[in-house]
Enzyme design. Structure first.
Site, mmCIF file in Angstrom:
data_model
loop_
_atom_site.group_PDB
_atom_site.id
_atom_site.type_symbol
_atom_site.label_atom_id
_atom_site.label_comp_id
_atom_site.label_asym_id
_atom_site.label_seq_id
_atom_site.Cartn_x
_atom_site.Cartn_y
_atom_site.Cartn_z
ATOM 1 N N ASP A 72 0.253 -1.829 12.156
ATOM 2 C CA ASP A 72 0.795 -2.369 10.906
ATOM 3 C C ASP A 72 1.289 -3.787 11.153
ATOM 4 O OD1 ASP A 72 2.721 -3.060 8.811
ATOM 5 O OD2 ASP A 72 2.366 -1.023 8.116
ATOM 6 N N ASP A 132 4.935 -4.665 10.061
ATOM 7 C CA ASP A 132 5.932 -4.049 10.946
ATOM 8 C C ASP A 132 6.021 -4.799 12.274
ATOM 9 O OD1 ASP A 132 6.564 -2.155 9.081
ATOM 10 O OD2 ASP A 132 5.487 -0.509 10.054
ATOM 11 N N ARG A 139 0.844 -1.201 0.000
ATOM 12 C CA ARG A 139 0.000 0.000 0.000
ATOM 13 C C ARG A 139 0.875 1.245 0.000
ATOM 14 N NH1 ARG A 139 -5.010 0.284 3.930
ATOM 15 N NH2 ARG A 139 -3.451 1.082 5.349
ATOM 16 N N THR A 162 -1.836 7.229 -0.409
ATOM 17 C CA THR A 162 -3.157 6.962 -1.005
ATOM 18 C C THR A 162 -3.821 5.696 -0.464
ATOM 19 O OG1 THR A 162 -2.196 5.588 -2.738
ATOM 20 C CG2 THR A 162 -2.329 7.965 -3.183
HETATM 21 C C1 PRP Z 1 -0.994 -4.508 4.602
HETATM 22 C C2 PRP Z 1 -1.668 -5.846 4.820
HETATM 23 C C3 PRP Z 1 -2.477 -6.004 3.584
HETATM 24 C C4 PRP Z 1 -2.866 -4.593 3.253
HETATM 25 C C5 PRP Z 1 -4.306 -4.404 3.599
HETATM 26 O O1 PRP Z 1 0.088 -4.631 3.777
HETATM 27 O O2 PRP Z 1 -0.776 -6.892 5.020
HETATM 28 O O3 PRP Z 1 -1.766 -6.587 2.520
HETATM 29 O O4 PRP Z 1 -2.043 -3.736 4.047
HETATM 30 O O5 PRP Z 1 -4.741 -3.162 3.221
HETATM 31 P P1 PRP Z 1 -5.859 -2.924 2.107
HETATM 32 O O6 PRP Z 1 -6.976 -3.868 2.444
HETATM 33 O O7 PRP Z 1 -6.231 -1.494 2.321
HETATM 34 O O8 PRP Z 1 -5.263 -3.174 0.779
HETATM 35 P P2 PRP Z 1 1.129 -3.437 3.504
HETATM 36 O O9 PRP Z 1 0.755 -2.696 2.273
HETATM 37 O O10 PRP Z 1 1.282 -2.605 4.746
HETATM 38 O O11 PRP Z 1 2.466 -4.196 3.155
HETATM 39 P P3 PRP Z 1 3.392 -5.167 4.042
HETATM 40 O O12 PRP Z 1 2.619 -6.434 4.263
HETATM 41 O O13 PRP Z 1 4.587 -5.357 3.182
HETATM 42 O O14 PRP Z 1 3.698 -4.454 5.340
HETATM 43 N N1 URA Z 2 -2.489 -2.883 6.982
HETATM 44 C C1 URA Z 2 -2.112 -3.117 8.262
HETATM 45 O O1 URA Z 2 -1.071 -3.762 8.509
HETATM 46 N N2 URA Z 2 -2.874 -2.620 9.248
HETATM 47 C C2 URA Z 2 -4.004 -1.928 9.027
HETATM 48 O O2 URA Z 2 -4.664 -1.514 9.994
HETATM 49 C C3 URA Z 2 -4.377 -1.694 7.690
HETATM 50 C C4 URA Z 2 -3.610 -2.195 6.693
#
Ligand code: PRP
Ligand code: URA
Length: 205
Positions: A197, A200, A102, A106
């Site tokens: 997150d 993280d 993400r 945005t």
């Molecule tokens: C997080 C999570 C999902 C996404 C969900 O990933 O693991 O993949 O956000 O959000 P959405 O429903 O609004 O698309 P992130 O983009 O933070 O990446 P990461 O897993 O690499 O931390």
């Molecule tokens: N991705 C995350 O890891 N946490 C949230 O709350 C939303 C998207």
């Protein structure tokens, strides 16, 4: 209703500890593993079986064995924390990978990686712990369908109503399994109360 919520006191206990901001990454990974085990068992309740004739030490009998192999597709990177339980539980599992991230401004997910095994005639489970806006899940479900998956399931730990609605809008027949359905998204599209997150917290970044 496409959403199946895990109803088990142990699941509630594990989610509460995952949410707790004092939970450190090592404990977070253990909790995510255990919840994913429960979700994997629940989401595979209706897997097809086939009759297998065997002999016990006492007599011949017929038993049931799993009829199809499974493909688990984590959305990188947080989804990686949900893969191991599938590998431990099921005898015949392949793993595909979809990289989506993400944009912090945005909240729209963009794709940076996709490597999928053959998906035809297999049960496909897309795993991603957080279903927030639903953008990532919708893209991942589209990708596995485009590669031959029929009736893929989505497994997540925490879902927001907005994400569930978005998946239902774009993939009306998709089944979602989740451990918790939260209240809403905040202005940055994080889930409330959520757990922050996930990636993280899983990897200590
Ligand atoms: C997080 C999570 C999902 C996404 C969900 O990933 O693991 O993949 O956000 O959000 P959405 O429903 O609004 O698309 P992130 O983009 O933070 O990446 P990461 O897993 O690499 O931390
Ligand atoms: N991705 C995350 O890891 N946490 C949230 O709350 C939303 C998207």
């Amino acid at each position: 209703m496409p959403l199946h919520l895990l109803q088990h006191p142990l699941a509630s206990h594990l989610v509460t500890h995952l949410r707790d901001k004092t939970t450190k990454p090592a404990q977070f990974r253990t909790l995510a593993f255990r919840l994913s085990q429960l979700l994997a068992i629940e989401a595979t309740r209706d897997l097809a079986t086939a009759v297998r004739h065997i002999e016990t030490p006492l007599e011949p009998t017929d038993g049931l064995v799993l009829a199809h192999s499974i493909v688990v597709v984590p959305i990188l990177r947080a989804g990686l924390g949900m893969v191991e339980p599938f590998l431990e539980l099921f005898p015949d599992v392949s793993v595909g990978y979809i990289g989506l991230e993400r944009d912090h401004q945005t909240a729209r997910a963009h794709s940076y990686y996709c490597k999928l095994p053959p998906l035809e005639a297999r049960r496909v489970f897309v795993v991603d712990p957080m279903l927030a806006t639903g953008g990532s899940a919708v893209q991942a479900l589209s990708a596995v369908k485009a590669n031959g998956a029929v009736d893929p399931r989505l497994i997540c730990i925490v879902a927001a109503p907005e994400g569930v609605a978005e998946v239902e809008r774009v993939h009306p027949n998709a089944t979602i399994h989740a451990a918790a359905l939260d209240r809403c998204l905040d202005s940055r599209k994080y889930i409330l109360p959520g757990l922050g997150d996930f990636g993280d917290r899983l990897y200590g970044t």
